[in-house]
Write an enzyme that holds these catalytic residues in place. Structure first.
Site, PDB file in Angstrom:
ATOM      1  N   GLU A  45       0.821  -1.210   0.000  1.00 47.61           N
ATOM      2  CA  GLU A  45       0.000   0.000   0.000  1.00 47.61           C
ATOM      3  C   GLU A  45       0.859   1.265   0.000  1.00 47.61           C
ATOM      4  O   GLU A  45       0.561   2.236  -0.700  1.00 47.61           O
ATOM      5  CB  GLU A  45      -0.961   0.012   1.191  1.00 47.61           C
ATOM      6  CG  GLU A  45      -2.014  -1.076   1.177  1.00 47.61           C
ATOM      7  CD  GLU A  45      -3.084  -0.862   0.113  1.00 47.61           C
ATOM      8  OE1 GLU A  45      -3.085   0.196  -0.554  1.00 47.61           O
ATOM      9  OE2 GLU A  45      -3.934  -1.757  -0.050  1.00 47.61           O
TER      10      GLU A  45
ATOM     11  N   GLU B 279     -12.315   0.101 -10.159  1.00 50.20           N
ATOM     12  CA  GLU B 279     -11.925  -0.854 -11.194  1.00 50.20           C
ATOM     13  C   GLU B 279     -12.882  -0.894 -12.385  1.00 50.20           C
ATOM     14  O   GLU B 279     -12.445  -1.063 -13.531  1.00 50.20           O
ATOM     15  CB  GLU B 279     -11.793  -2.260 -10.590  1.00 50.20           C
ATOM     16  CG  GLU B 279     -10.632  -2.419  -9.645  1.00 50.20           C
ATOM     17  CD  GLU B 279     -10.888  -1.855  -8.262  1.00 50.20           C
ATOM     18  OE1 GLU B 279      -9.920  -1.604  -7.515  1.00 50.20           O
ATOM     19  OE2 GLU B 279     -12.081  -1.640  -7.920  1.00 50.20           O
TER      20      GLU B 279
END
Length: 588
Positions: free
Chosen positions: A215, A482
Site C-alpha cells: 500500500e 476498477e
C-alpha cells in the site's frame, strides 16, 4: 520543467463538423420556436408545467423500494451538488409560468427556454459536460478533506473527522499524496501548491510504525513519482527515493521475496498472520516493479531494479499448477502456500504489472511480455467462464475447484485485456478485445442489477443468480475504481459511446448515494432501498475513481498511452525509452 497539458476538451476535425451541424440545427429550432410556435397557454401548461406530476406518477413506490422517510437521514450538502437538480418530490416554482398565460411573447420565450434546458439535459453524456463535472466532484472531495481531516490519511465524511487504517502505520497524509497528480491533471494548481507545501513540511517517514509495503509503495511512492514527473518539483523525487530506500529492508528474507509488513524505523518485517502459514501475497510482492524501476532511474542506484528482478527469478524456478500462479508464496522456503488462484484480490495487480513492465520498458522487457501472455492463456483456459445468461466472468480457483465468484477488484481485467490486446501473439488481438468487452459488460451488469446502481464488492454466478452478491459481507461498495478503469480503457481503444454512457451512470449514482455534506462515503449495501454509509472517503477515490472518470471523458491525447503507464493506484509513470539520448519529456 513543468509540463502543461494539452486541452482535454479539444476535438478532432470530424467532431467539430458534427458539433457545427448540431449547433446549426439547434439555432434553426430556436428561430422556429420564437416565430412559429403557438401561444396557447394550454400547450405550455400541458407540455412543460406538468413535469412534477409526471415524475411523481413514475417514481417507484416507497413501500416497495424501501425509500427513506421524509426528513430522515438527509444531508444538506447533497442538495448543493452541481450535478443534481431539484430534490426528489419537490418542484421549484417557475417565475415565467404565470406570465406566459397572459403574454404571447413570454409564451414563445418560455418555450425557447425549455427547449434550451431540454437540449442541455439531453447532452448529459456529452464528454465536455461530464468532463467539467468531474473536477467539481474532485474539488468538493478535496475541500471536504482539507476542511475536516487535513493531514490525516483519509476523511470520515459523516462524522467529519480524520481517519487512518493500520495500512499506513504512523505515516500521515495518504489522501494528499494520492491526490497530487489528479489535482495537477485537472489544473487545480492552487490546491496542488497547498499539497506541495504540506509534503515539504510534514511528510515524514522516520516514524515508528508497521506499514503495508504494498500500500505504501503504490500510494506514496507511486504518488510522489507521478507528482515529480508531472510538475518537475524536486521535493517529490527526493521523498520518493527516501521512502524507497526504507522499503528495501522488506527484502531481507532468505529468498528475497519481501515481507508484507515493515516497521519503517526498525526495519523488521513480517507477513500477515492469516496468509497461508506466513506466506507473502502474489499481488503484494508482485506489485513493486514499476515504481522500483523508476526509483533506480531517478536515484542512479540499481539496487531497486535488482530487488524486483530477483522476484521474477524466484517465480521462474517454480512449477505453476495448470500454468497458474497461486496467491501465496513462503518467503523462507520459496515454495507455494495454499493453491488459491485469483485475478481479483490477492492476485490482481501481479498480472497487471507483468504487462505494464513490458510497456513501460518501451517494449524491451521481453521476459515480462512472455510471462504476461502465458499467464493470460492459463487464466482463459482455467478461470474464464460464461454463464447461462451469456455473461463472461473470471472465477477463482481453489485446489483445482472453481468458485464461481467475481470480485469488484477483478473488473480491472477488462481494461488490462484491452491494453495488452495489441501485443497479443498470433492473431489473438481481436479475440482479446472481445474478451475485454465481455468483462466490461459483466461488470456493468453487476452495477445495473443493484438498487443503488453501484457495484457490490463481489458477485456470484451460482444458485440461479448471475452478477449478484448473495452474501451480506459482499454487498458493500467502498468507492472502488476498477469498473470505471475498464470503461476508460475500453473507450480509448474502441470509442464505443456506451462506455461513456456507463461512466455517466456511475457519476449519477455516486452523486445521489455517496455524496454527503462532508465528502463522499462508501455504502454498506448496494441492494438496499436507501444507502447506509460506511463513513470513509478512501484515498483511492481521489487517486483512481475520479481520475479515471476524468480521463474517460477527456481527449485521447491527455496522458496518451504511448507515453504513460498507470500504476495500480492510477499514478501515471512515463515510459522509460530505450534510446538513452532521448531527453524529451512525455506529453501530459
Amino acid at each position: 520543467l513543468i509540463l502543461r497539458s494539452a486541452s482535454p476538451t479539444s476535438f478532432r476535425l470530424t467532431e467539430k463538423f458534427i458539433l457545427l451541424l448540431v449547433f446549426s440545427g439547434f439555432i434553426t429550432l430556436c428561430f422556429g420556436a420564437i416565430f412559429f410556435l403557438p401561444d396557447s397557454s394550454k400547450l405550455l401548461s400541458g407540455v412543460f408545467f406538468h413535469s412534477s406530476s409526471v415524475e411523481n406518477d413514475a417514481r417507484p413506490n416507497p413501500a416497495t423500494q424501501g425509500a427513506r422517510p421524509e426528513g430522515e437521514g438527509t444531508h444538506p450538502g447533497r442538495d448543493a451538488s452541481p450535478l443534481q437538480g431539484t430534490p426528489s418530490g419537490t418542484r421549484t416554482p417557475d417565475p415565467l409560468e404565470s406570465r406566459t398565460r397572459s403574454n404571447p411573447l413570454f409564451s414563445r420565450i418560455n418555450v425557447l427556454l425549455h427547449l434550451v434546458l431540454s437540449f442541455t439535459e439531453n447532452m448529459g453524456t456529452h464528454s465536455n459536460f461530464v468532463l467539467s463535472s468531474t473536477p467539481q466532484m474532485m474539488k468538493f472531495a478535496w475541500e471536504s478533506y482539507k476542511r475536516y481531516a487535513w493531514g490525516s490519511n483519509e476523511l470520515r465524511p459523516v462524522s467529519k473527522q480524520g481517519h487512518s487504517s493500520n495500512l499506513f502505520g504512523n505515516i500521515q497524509g495518504a489522501s494528499i499524496v494520492d491526490a497530487l497528480d489528479t489535482l495537477y491533471m485537472m489544473e487545480m494548481y492552487n490546491e496542488f501548491e497547498d499539497a506541495t507545501e504540506w509534503v515539504e513540511k510534514n511528510l515524514d517517514f522516520n516514524v515508528n510504525g508497521e506499514v503495508s509495503v504494498f500500500e505504501v509503495n503504490i500510494r506514496f511512492v507511486g504518488g510522489l513519482l507521478s507528482a515529480y514527473y508531472l510538475s518537475g518539483k524536486e521535493v517529490y523525487r527526493r521523498k520518493a527515493v527516501e521512502l524507497g530506500e526504507k522499503l528495501l529492508s522488506a527484502f531481507k528474507t532468505p529468498t528475497g521475496i519481501p515481507w508484507a509488513l515493515l516497521n519503517l524505523k526498525s526495519g523488521v518485517g513480517r507477513n500477515w498472520p492469516w496468509a497461508s502459514g506466513g506466506s507473502s501475497i502474489l499481488a503484494e510482492y508482485g506489485t513493486l516493479h514499476l515504481e522500483f524501476m523508476h526509483l533506480s532511474k531517478l536515484s542512479g542506484k540499481p539496487v531497486f531494479a535488482e530487488k524486483v528482478m530477483n522476484i521474477r527469478k524466484v517465480l521462474n524456478r517454480l512449477d505453476k499448477p495448470q500454468g497458474l500462479y497461486p496467491n501465496y508464496l513462503n518467503p523462507n522456503s520459496g515454495q507455494w502456500g495454499q493453491h488459491h488462484v485469483s485475478v481479483g484480490g490477492l492476485g490482481d495487480s501481479f498480472y497487471e504489472y507483468l504487462l505494464k513492465a513490458w510497456l513501460m520498458s518501451d517494449k524491451t522487457d521481453e521476459e515480462g511480455k512472455k510471462l504476461y501472455y502465458e499467464a493470460l492463456q492459463a487464466i482463459e483456459t482455467n478461470l474464464i467462464r460464461k454463464s447461462s445468461g451469456g455473461l463472461t466472468y473470471i472465477a477463482e480457483w481453489k485446489g483445482g475447484l472453481l468458485e464461481h465468484k467475481m470480485g469488484h477488484l477483478t473488473c480491472f481485467a477488462g481494461g488490462m485485456f484491452a491494453l495488452g490486446a495489441d501485443g497479443a501473439p498470433g492473431d489473438k488481438t481481436g479475440h482479446q478485445m472481445e474478451l475485454a468487452a465481455e468483462i466490461a459488460r459483466t461488470c456493468h451488469e453487476s452495477y445495473a442489477r443493484t438498487n443503488l446502481k453501484l457495484g457490490p464488492e463481489a458477485f456470484r454466478f451460482d444458485g440461479g443468480v448471475e452478477a449478484i452478491a448473495t452474501r451480506q459481507n459482499e454487498k458493500y461498495f467502498i468507492l472502488r475504481p476498477e469498473v470505471i478503469e475498464t470503461y476508460m480503457y475500453m473507450w480509448r481503444f474502441t470509442h464505443d459511446p456506451k462506455y461513456r454512457q456507463w461512466g455517466w451512470e456511475a457519476v449519477q449514482a455516486l452523486e445521489q448515494h455517496c455524496r454527503l455534506d462532508g465528502g463522499y462515503s462508501g455504502v454498506r449495501d448496494v441492494y438496499a432501498g436507501r444507502p447506509s454509509h460506511d463513513d470513509v472517503q478512501q484515498s483511492f477515490f481521489l487517486a483512481e475513481t475520479l481520475k479515471y472518470l476524468y480521463l474517460l471523458f477527456s481527449d485521447d491525447n491527455h496522458l496518451p498511452f504511448e507515453h504513460w503507464v498507470f500504476n495500480t493506484e492510477a499514478h501515471p509513470l512515463p515510459i522509460i525509452r530505450k534510446d538513452k539520448t532521448d531527453k524529451s519529456q512525455p506529453p501530459l
